[in-house]
Design a protein around this motif. Structure first.
Motif, PDB file in Angstrom:
ATOM      1  N   ILE A  28      -3.745  -3.312  -5.058  1.00 19.75           N
ATOM      2  CA  ILE A  28      -4.574  -2.891  -3.897  1.00 19.75           C
ATOM      3  C   ILE A  28      -3.842  -2.589  -2.444  1.00 19.75           C
ATOM      4  O   ILE A  28      -4.408  -2.335  -1.584  1.00 19.75           O
ATOM      5  N   SER A  29      -2.493  -2.530  -2.927  1.00 13.92           N
ATOM      6  CA  SER A  29      -1.688  -2.406  -1.702  1.00 13.92           C
ATOM      7  C   SER A  29      -0.698  -1.426  -2.186  1.00 13.92           C
ATOM      8  O   SER A  29      -0.561  -0.959  -3.397  1.00 13.92           O
ATOM      9  N   ASN A  30       0.222  -0.597  -1.160  1.00 16.09           N
ATOM     10  CA  ASN A  30       1.098   0.285  -1.585  1.00 16.09           C
ATOM     11  C   ASN A  30       2.481  -0.299  -1.855  1.00 16.09           C
ATOM     12  O   ASN A  30       2.649  -1.292  -0.985  1.00 16.09           O
ATOM     13  N   THR A  73       7.487  -6.144   3.873  1.00 14.68           N
ATOM     14  CA  THR A  73       7.058  -6.002   4.984  1.00 14.68           C
ATOM     15  C   THR A  73       6.433  -7.156   5.531  1.00 14.68           C
ATOM     16  O   THR A  73       6.263  -7.510   7.051  1.00 14.68           O
ATOM     17  N   HIS A  74       5.818  -8.005   4.891  1.00 12.01           N
ATOM     18  CA  HIS A  74       5.061  -9.203   5.090  1.00 12.01           C
ATOM     19  C   HIS A  74       4.694 -10.019   3.901  1.00 12.01           C
ATOM     20  O   HIS A  74       4.519  -9.600   2.875  1.00 12.01           O
ATOM     21  N   TYR A  75       4.404 -11.379   4.012  1.00 10.42           N
ATOM     22  CA  TYR A  75       4.198 -12.149   2.629  1.00 10.42           C
ATOM     23  C   TYR A  75       2.868 -12.293   2.315  1.00 10.42           C
ATOM     24  O   TYR A  75       2.380 -13.462   2.292  1.00 10.42           O
ATOM     25  N   ALA A  77      -0.295 -11.860  -0.125  1.00 16.07           N
ATOM     26  CA  ALA A  77      -0.295 -12.002  -1.796  1.00 16.07           C
ATOM     27  C   ALA A  77      -0.169 -10.755  -2.395  1.00 16.07           C
ATOM     28  O   ALA A  77       0.660 -10.362  -3.238  1.00 16.07           O
ATOM     29  N   ASP A  78      -1.045  -9.466  -2.004  1.00 21.99           N
ATOM     30  CA  ASP A  78      -1.008  -8.332  -2.443  1.00 21.99           C
ATOM     31  C   ASP A  78       0.435  -7.603  -2.341  1.00 21.99           C
ATOM     32  O   ASP A  78       0.678  -6.604  -2.964  1.00 21.99           O
ATOM     33  N   HIS A  79       1.203  -8.028  -1.524  1.00 19.81           N
ATOM     34  CA  HIS A  79       2.612  -7.297  -1.104  1.00 19.81           C
ATOM     35  C   HIS A  79       3.891  -8.108  -1.954  1.00 19.81           C
ATOM     36  O   HIS A  79       4.821  -7.400  -2.005  1.00 19.81           O
ATOM     37  N   ILE A  80       3.472  -9.542  -2.429  1.00 24.20           N
ATOM     38  CA  ILE A  80       4.702 -10.279  -2.771  1.00 24.20           C
ATOM     39  C   ILE A  80       4.621 -10.602  -4.127  1.00 24.20           C
ATOM     40  O   ILE A  80       5.558 -11.364  -4.591  1.00 24.20           O
ATOM     41  N   GLY A 176       3.983  -0.915   6.685  1.00 21.61           N
ATOM     42  CA  GLY A 176       3.340  -2.134   6.142  1.00 21.61           C
ATOM     43  C   GLY A 176       1.866  -1.998   6.540  1.00 21.61           C
ATOM     44  O   GLY A 176       1.216  -1.008   6.725  1.00 21.61           O
ATOM     45  N   ASP A 177       1.495  -3.563   6.630  1.00 22.56           N
ATOM     46  CA  ASP A 177      -0.107  -3.674   6.888  1.00 22.56           C
ATOM     47  C   ASP A 177      -0.438  -3.187   8.352  1.00 22.56           C
ATOM     48  O   ASP A 177      -1.458  -3.695   8.835  1.00 22.56           O
ATOM     49  N   LEU A 178       0.628  -2.798   9.190  1.00 22.47           N
ATOM     50  CA  LEU A 178       0.036  -2.621  10.639  1.00 22.47           C
ATOM     51  C   LEU A 178      -0.732  -1.193  10.692  1.00 22.47           C
ATOM     52  O   LEU A 178      -1.660  -1.167  11.589  1.00 22.47           O
ATOM     53  N   GLY A 213       0.267   0.336   4.601  1.00 27.70           N
ATOM     54  CA  GLY A 213       0.364  -0.789   3.635  1.00 27.70           C
ATOM     55  C   GLY A 213      -0.781  -0.384   2.723  1.00 27.70           C
ATOM     56  O   GLY A 213      -0.737  -1.023   1.449  1.00 27.70           O
ATOM     57  N   HIS A 214      -1.872   0.293   3.133  1.00 29.01           N
ATOM     58  CA  HIS A 214      -3.183   0.365   2.393  1.00 29.01           C
ATOM     59  C   HIS A 214      -3.418   1.821   2.363  1.00 29.01           C
ATOM     60  O   HIS A 214      -3.501   2.443   3.858  1.00 29.01           O
ATOM     61  N   GLY A 215      -3.821   2.751   1.708  1.00 29.56           N
ATOM     62  CA  GLY A 215      -4.219   4.131   1.677  1.00 29.56           C
ATOM     63  C   GLY A 215      -3.119   5.089   1.606  1.00 29.56           C
ATOM     64  O   GLY A 215      -2.055   4.807   1.585  1.00 29.56           O
TER      65      GLY A 215
HETATM   66 ZN   LIG Z   1      -1.937  -5.786   2.435  1.00 25.09          ZN
END
Ligand SMILES: [Zn+2]
Length: 287
Positions: A28-30, A73-75, A77-80, A176-178, A213-215
């Protein structure tokens, strides 16, 4: 999963606009990767070890070079949750030191427990949280295989440990998710005031391409960062009066016109919680 080329040496894979589930393996993330003459630098590790293996397979289709680094980019769940796969391959994991508090928290442990139920078997008893090998404290420039990576610390905004990664040689920004595109952002415990300010910092990079981070990626940062920025600003405006007067959240939520956002994916799943967290944040800011 398909790797999309972003620039001469940068690529990314794009997760679906949904909540994590067994059906989507938590994709669900890039994640991004940059091929340098010395090896491959991965940006974010995706939401399960299986996904990290699929990402590795995509990288293998393009280059035989090893994955030498992962920048987180950040911790969230969907990124780590895929980090252990890259760790096993010998990659060096780099993240901002502010993530350590979360990593050692009860919240992180409970999140993992829930994910082992909800995203089984993709996240299971073997899935574990992985610390960075190198904790950085602020803006850091790295040169890997002659390619320059500018790591900018933009937290606390979406999370305390937010990093964005800019490749000046190719004018590519991994945000990231910014930046969320084509879905309602996940606000969680974010500091939306600083997040909005950080989005202005991102525009100062003058990137040709922004990988969110998404899309999908953006070739028009000014336009495409607007959704995240407008959404955060709207949450703050719509919740501020009630939060400052200590009026009940439910009434303020019901009285807000959400029509400009309610058509977006994940509105139903995320908007009420985002508004509530913003209400609590504003209440705390007003104290
Ligand atoms: Zn995310």
């Amino acid at each position: 999963m398909v790797a999309h080329q972003v620039s001469a040496s940068a690529w990314y894979v794009e997760g679906v606009s949904a909540l994590g589930s067994a059906a989507n393996q938590n994709f669900i993330s890039n994640a991004g990767f940059v091929i340098t003459p010395a090896g491959v630098v991965v940006i974010d590790a995706l939401g399960s070890p299986a996904l990290a293996e699929r990402l590795t397979a995509e990288i293998r289709k393009i280059t035989p070079l090893p994955v030498t680094h992962v920048i987180v980019t950040h911790y969230h769940a969907d990124h780590i949750y895929g980090l252990q796969t890259f760790k096993a391959l010998g990659a060096r994991i780099i993240a901002h030191r502010a993530a350590k508090e979360y990593l050692n928290s009860e919240t992180a442990r409970l999140r993992m427990e829930v994910s082992r139920q909800e995203i089984a078997p993709w996240v299971n008893a073997d899935t574990r949280l992985v610390e960075a090998d190198e904790w950085i404290d602020g803006d850091t420039d790295l040169t890997i295989g002659g390619v320059q990576f500018r790591l900018k610390s933009v937290g606390p905004s979406h999370t305390p440990e937010d990093l964005v990664i800019y490749l000046p040689g190719e004018k590519v920004l991994f945000a990231g998710d910014l930046v969320f595109r084509n879905r309602i952002p996940f606000v969680g415990q974010a500091d939306s005031r600083r997040w909005i300010a950080a989005l202005d910092d991102l525009l100062a990079f003058d990137a040709k391409v922004v990988v969110p981070g998404h899309g999908p990626l953006s070739r028009d940062a000014r336009q495409d960062l607007k959704l995240t920025r407008d959404y955060l600003a709207y949450l703050r405006t719509s919740m501020s009066k009630a939060a400052h007067n200590l009026d009940p959240f439910e009434a303020a939520y019901a009285a807000t016109d959400w029509s400009q956002f309610e058509h977006l994916p994940l509105f139903r799943a995320a908007n009420r919680m985002n508004a509530y967290n913003t209400y609590l944040l504003l209440e705390a800011e007003g104290r």
